[in-house]
Design a protein around this motif. Structure first.
Motif, PDB file in Angstrom:
ATOM      1  N   GLN A   1       0.841  -1.197   0.000  1.00  0.00           N
ATOM      2  CA  GLN A   1       0.000   0.000   0.000  1.00  0.00           C
ATOM      3  C   GLN A   1       0.878   1.249   0.000  1.00  0.00           C
ATOM      4  OE1 GLN A   1      -3.409   0.330  -0.288  1.00  0.00           O
ATOM      5  NE2 GLN A   1      -2.964   2.522  -0.444  1.00  0.00           N
ATOM      6  N   MET A   2       1.965   1.229   0.777  1.00  0.00           N
ATOM      7  CA  MET A   2       2.889   2.365   0.783  1.00  0.00           C
ATOM      8  C   MET A   2       3.521   2.555  -0.587  1.00  0.00           C
ATOM      9  SD  MET A   2       4.856   2.593   4.410  1.00  0.00           S
ATOM     10  CE  MET A   2       5.295   0.890   4.591  1.00  0.00           C
ATOM     11  N   MET A   3       3.794   1.449  -1.286  1.00  0.00           N
ATOM     12  CA  MET A   3       4.378   1.564  -2.620  1.00  0.00           C
ATOM     13  C   MET A   3       3.407   2.254  -3.581  1.00  0.00           C
ATOM     14  SD  MET A   3       6.394  -2.090  -2.949  1.00  0.00           S
ATOM     15  CE  MET A   3       7.378  -1.667  -4.393  1.00  0.00           C
ATOM     16  N   VAL A   4       2.113   2.016  -3.411  1.00  0.00           N
ATOM     17  CA  VAL A   4       1.107   2.701  -4.228  1.00  0.00           C
ATOM     18  C   VAL A   4       1.049   4.170  -3.828  1.00  0.00           C
ATOM     19  CG1 VAL A   4      -1.372   2.880  -4.730  1.00  0.00           C
ATOM     20  CG2 VAL A   4      -0.263   0.636  -4.693  1.00  0.00           C
TER      21      VAL A   4
ATOM     22  N   MET B   1      11.821   5.297  -8.241  1.00  0.00           N
ATOM     23  CA  MET B   1      11.343   5.386  -6.852  1.00  0.00           C
ATOM     24  C   MET B   1      11.690   4.108  -6.086  1.00  0.00           C
ATOM     25  SD  MET B   1       9.820   8.250  -5.944  1.00  0.00           S
ATOM     26  CE  MET B   1       8.800   7.750  -4.573  1.00  0.00           C
ATOM     27  N   MET B   2      11.633   2.957  -6.760  1.00  0.00           N
ATOM     28  CA  MET B   2      11.951   1.694  -6.099  1.00  0.00           C
ATOM     29  C   MET B   2      13.385   1.696  -5.588  1.00  0.00           C
ATOM     30  SD  MET B   2      10.165  -1.118  -8.589  1.00  0.00           S
ATOM     31  CE  MET B   2      10.311  -2.562  -7.534  1.00  0.00           C
ATOM     32  N   ALA B   3      14.287   2.308  -6.334  1.00  0.00           N
ATOM     33  CA  ALA B   3      15.705   2.297  -5.991  1.00  0.00           C
ATOM     34  C   ALA B   3      16.082   3.401  -5.008  1.00  0.00           C
ATOM     35  CB  ALA B   3      16.538   2.442  -7.257  1.00  0.00           C
ATOM     36  N   MET B   4      15.195   4.343  -4.773  1.00  0.00           N
ATOM     37  CA  MET B   4      15.518   5.485  -3.922  1.00  0.00           C
ATOM     38  C   MET B   4      15.820   5.035  -2.491  1.00  0.00           C
ATOM     39  SD  MET B   4      13.372   8.993  -3.539  1.00  0.00           S
ATOM     40  CE  MET B   4      12.209   8.511  -2.277  1.00  0.00           C
ATOM     41  N   ASP B   5      16.863   5.598  -1.918  1.00  0.00           N
ATOM     42  CA  ASP B   5      17.248   5.295  -0.536  1.00  0.00           C
ATOM     43  C   ASP B   5      16.219   5.905   0.398  1.00  0.00           C
ATOM     44  OD1 ASP B   5      18.406   4.881   1.931  1.00  0.00           O
ATOM     45  OD2 ASP B   5      20.344   5.739   1.398  1.00  0.00           O
TER      46      ASP B   5
ATOM     47  N   GLY C   1      16.462   5.688   3.611  1.00  0.00           N
ATOM     48  CA  GLY C   1      17.150   5.914   4.879  1.00  0.00           C
ATOM     49  C   GLY C   1      17.706   4.615   5.412  1.00  0.00           C
ATOM     50  N   ASP C   2      18.858   4.675   6.012  1.00  0.00           N
ATOM     51  CA  ASP C   2      19.526   3.501   6.592  1.00  0.00           C
ATOM     52  C   ASP C   2      19.742   2.393   5.562  1.00  0.00           C
ATOM     53  OD1 ASP C   2      19.694   4.681   9.107  1.00  0.00           O
ATOM     54  OD2 ASP C   2      17.727   3.909   9.711  1.00  0.00           O
ATOM     55  N   GLY C   3      19.878   2.766   4.287  1.00  0.00           N
ATOM     56  CA  GLY C   3      20.145   1.778   3.243  1.00  0.00           C
ATOM     57  C   GLY C   3      18.942   0.984   2.790  1.00  0.00           C
ATOM     58  N   HIS C   4      17.742   1.322   3.258  1.00  0.00           N
ATOM     59  CA  HIS C   4      16.521   0.608   2.868  1.00  0.00           C
ATOM     60  C   HIS C   4      15.895   1.270   1.657  1.00  0.00           C
ATOM     61  CE1 HIS C   4      16.521  -1.953   6.400  1.00  0.00           C
ATOM     62  NE2 HIS C   4      16.890  -0.892   7.080  1.00  0.00           N
TER      63      HIS C   4
ATOM     64  N   MET D   1      12.617   0.473  -1.663  1.00  0.00           N
ATOM     65  CA  MET D   1      11.414  -0.263  -2.059  1.00  0.00           C
ATOM     66  C   MET D   1      11.727  -1.153  -3.255  1.00  0.00           C
ATOM     67  SD  MET D   1       8.253   2.375  -1.675  1.00  0.00           S
ATOM     68  CE  MET D   1       8.666   4.019  -1.116  1.00  0.00           C
ATOM     69  N   LYS D   2      12.940  -1.684  -3.322  1.00  0.00           N
ATOM     70  CA  LYS D   2      13.384  -2.465  -4.483  1.00  0.00           C
ATOM     71  C   LYS D   2      12.544  -3.704  -4.740  1.00  0.00           C
ATOM     72  CE  LYS D   2      18.182  -1.103  -4.642  1.00  0.00           C
ATOM     73  NZ  LYS D   2      19.558  -1.511  -4.390  1.00  0.00           N
ATOM     74  N   HIS D   3      12.005  -4.276  -3.690  1.00  0.00           N
ATOM     75  CA  HIS D   3      11.199  -5.486  -3.832  1.00  0.00           C
ATOM     76  C   HIS D   3      12.037  -6.579  -4.483  1.00  0.00           C
ATOM     77  CE1 HIS D   3       7.737  -8.064  -4.559  1.00  0.00           C
ATOM     78  NE2 HIS D   3       7.102  -7.297  -3.704  1.00  0.00           N
ATOM     79  N   ASP D   4      13.160  -6.896  -3.834  1.00  0.00           N
ATOM     80  CA  ASP D   4      14.116  -7.853  -4.406  1.00  0.00           C
ATOM     81  C   ASP D   4      14.333  -9.077  -3.522  1.00  0.00           C
ATOM     82  OD1 ASP D   4      15.467  -6.559  -2.397  1.00  0.00           O
ATOM     83  OD2 ASP D   4      17.178  -5.972  -3.615  1.00  0.00           O
TER      84      ASP D   4
END
Length: 179
Positions: A102-105, A119-123, A125-128, A130-133
């Motif tokens: 839901q946050m990804m939407v 946006m998926m690759a954007m940092d 914070g703390d290296g996290h 939304m890559k979904h990998d």
């Protein structure tokens, strides 16, 4: 972007980063609560291959049978017109993951039939991000094909599901039956 919009955007990204850091998108989404659904498998040691088609909003096949210890190579193709996910987990894992999706939407990562990969690759914070990998999951645009190789080590209530908001609730999940 105005200063106020930038501050709102930054606050939203900080909240998302905190949520993702709390146990999302790592090691099979991190929501297993001690449940052993399996582990990433080695494609060269796969016992068999199962082709999975994702449609709007169902899978073909709708269920699969596996043996404990079996390694399955899933070839997953999105034949629908929307972004879909193939995710192996328990119902509780899927429920927790739906909040992240839901946050990804909300942040514009998932846009109907398109993924904003920048946006998926954007940092966050703390290296996290939304890559979904994660190894137990793929998130695909229409027409994309990817593989998930999974070793089913445990027994229990395991299913595969699409956790894009509303898709699970529309019936886009299937059972993994241990034989």
């Amino acid at each position: 972007m105005t200063v106020s919009k930038f501050l709102i955007f930054t606050a939203a990204m900080t909240v998302s980063a905190s949520a993702f850091a709390a146990g999302a998108h790592s090691d099979g989404h991190g929501h297993g609560h001690g449940v052993n659904i399996g582990k990433p498998g080695d494609a060269s040691k796969a016992d068999r291959t199962i082709n999975v088609e994702m449609h709007d909003n169902y899978y073909e096949p709708e269920s699969i049978e596996v043996k404990p210890g079996e390694t399955v190579r899933f070839v997953v193709e999105n034949k629908g017109s929307l972004v879909h996910e193939f995710n192996i987990g328990t119902p509780d894992m899927h429920e927790a993951h739906q909040e992240e999706m839901q946050m990804m939407v909300e942040h514009g990562v998932i846009q109907g039939g398109k993924l904003n990969r920048e946006m998926m690759a954007m940092d966050m914070g703390d290296g996290h991000s939304m890559k979904h990998d994660d190894p137990n999951s793929v998130l695909l645009e229409p027409g994309e094909v990817r593989e998930v190789v999974w070793n089913f080590t445990g027994k229990g209530n395991v299913e595969f599901a699409c956790n894009v908001p509303g898709h699970y609730q529309a019936g886009m999940y299937g059972e993994v039956n241990f034989r």
